[in-house]
Design a protein around this motif. Structure first.
Motif: not given
Length: 368
Positions: A325-330, A298-306
């Motif tokens: 975020i759960n279960g997301l692909d592409g 996953n690419v996280i662009v300057d963000s807070e993500v679980m």
């Protein structure tokens, strides 16, 4: 590379950047955003890159009336006479013609580097070496020289340049310069794969170099009536008189990009195969390809993500927001102001443009 007062740079900063919607908005497009949390916007980073090798007063910014206040705010060191404010949107070809017109008045023997404002350069030392070699070439040749880089993947979101015959010999100390067989704009992925496999094609960086006099000659072929009227103006006319000329004549220019308007319609176009790391970060897919990937690719662009059980996504959220975020692909997950975009990543450019058009028609400009 030493600072060379003969070299000038024209930075193109008038685009709307809609392929990175909703984070890039009409009110403040991508070139004016600190997209990656570095403390500098893409425009500022481009200016910083060139001010190391050019006098500050030799750098011109082309933009439109809507964005001129943002340019002034982000580059307070830029002289007002170096801010080229288009009176009406007419594509990049007319704005470069105008900038070159002003540069020719200042120094008819100048070299001109035209560059977009929103590119990533990974190896600046190699970049400066390529620029020095390119400026040396155009000082002694009447050519339009484009900078190309070897493709590292079959990217359908980029333009491609097909190399022709080699101009500089194989053993030359400068980078290899070839004639141009063709330009191909944003091919389908299968064709992009064929281009990469053939070894004949380079990615088109959008950077163009020429000596100012030859570039002016090319524009005279493209805009003969407008530039013929310019010949009747006095050589010592003021900026105010130039602006009056531009305001009167700019609407006469056709709406053309410099790629479509100049490179594909003039002779003596060639390409240098460059070796600096490069990316046009104008699409979500390009961001995914070039930025560091964390767990699950996953690419996280300057963000807070679980994230949990999520893979191959690119995510950009506003400051102060937390994404779970759960279960997301592409997928692309991007939020800014009043818009949240969630869509399949794939070749996202056409899909995002489609959504921008549909949203504008259905909900109006407040969401664009």
């Amino acid at each position: 590379m030493e600072i060379n007062e003969k070299n000038y740079c024209v930075i193109l900063a008038g685009g709307r950047g809609r392929r990175l919607w909703p984070c890039s908005r009409d009110e403040k497009p991508k070139q004016f955003i600190d997209f990656f949390g570095t403390g500098r916007t893409q425009l500022q980073q481009t200016f910083d890159r060139f001010v190391k090798i050019l006098p500050k007063d030799n750098i011109f910014i082309c933009t439109n009336k809507e964005y001129a206040p943002i340019v002034r705010e982000q580059l307070p060191e830029l002289h007002e006479e170096n801010l080229m404010i288009e009176p009406i949107n007419r594509g990049t070809a007319p704005s470069v013609a105008w900038a070159d017109m002003r540069i020719c008045r200042r120094d008819p023997r100048a070299n001109v580097i035209v560059t977009p404002s929103d590119q990533l350069v990974l190896n600046e030392e190699a970049f400066y070496q390529n620029i020095e070699e390119a400026c040396s070439f155009i000082s002694n040749h009447n050519n339009l020289l484009t900078l190309g880089v070897k493709p590292s993947r079959p990217e359908p979101g980029y333009g491609y340049i097909q190399k022709g015959e080699l101009i500089t010999p194989e053993h030359a100390t400068v980078s290899k310069i070839s004639t141009v067989k063709s330009f191909v704009e944003k091919p389908e992925r299968d064709f992009a794969q064929m281009f990469m496999d053939s070894g004949e094609f380079l990615w088109n960086t959008g950077m163009i170099l020429s000596n100012a006099a030859y570039l002016n000659k090319c524009f005279r072929q493209l805009f003969p009536e407008v530039l013929k009227r310019f010949d009747n103006t006095p050589s010592d006319y003021t900026i105010e008189e130039e602006m009056a000329f531009v305001n009167e004549n700019y609407p006469s220019y056709p709406n053309l990009s410099i790629d479509q308007g100049v490179l594909e319609h003039v002779e003596n176009v060639c390409v240098m195969a460059c070796d600096f790391g490069w990316a046009d970060l104008g699409t979500w897919h390009a961001l995914y390809e070039y930025l560091s990937r964390g767990e699950g690719d996953n690419v996280i662009v300057d963000s807070e993500v679980m994230l949990e059980d999520s893979h191959n996504n690119v995510i950009k959220l506003p400051k102060g927001r937390l994404g779970v975020i759960n279960g997301l692909d592409g997928y692309i997950v991007a939020e800014e102001d009043n818009v949240l975009l969630i869509c399949k990543k794939g070749d996202s450019s056409a899909l995002v443009r489609k959504y921008v058009n549909e949203v504008q028609i259905k909900y109006g400009d407040d969401y664009i």
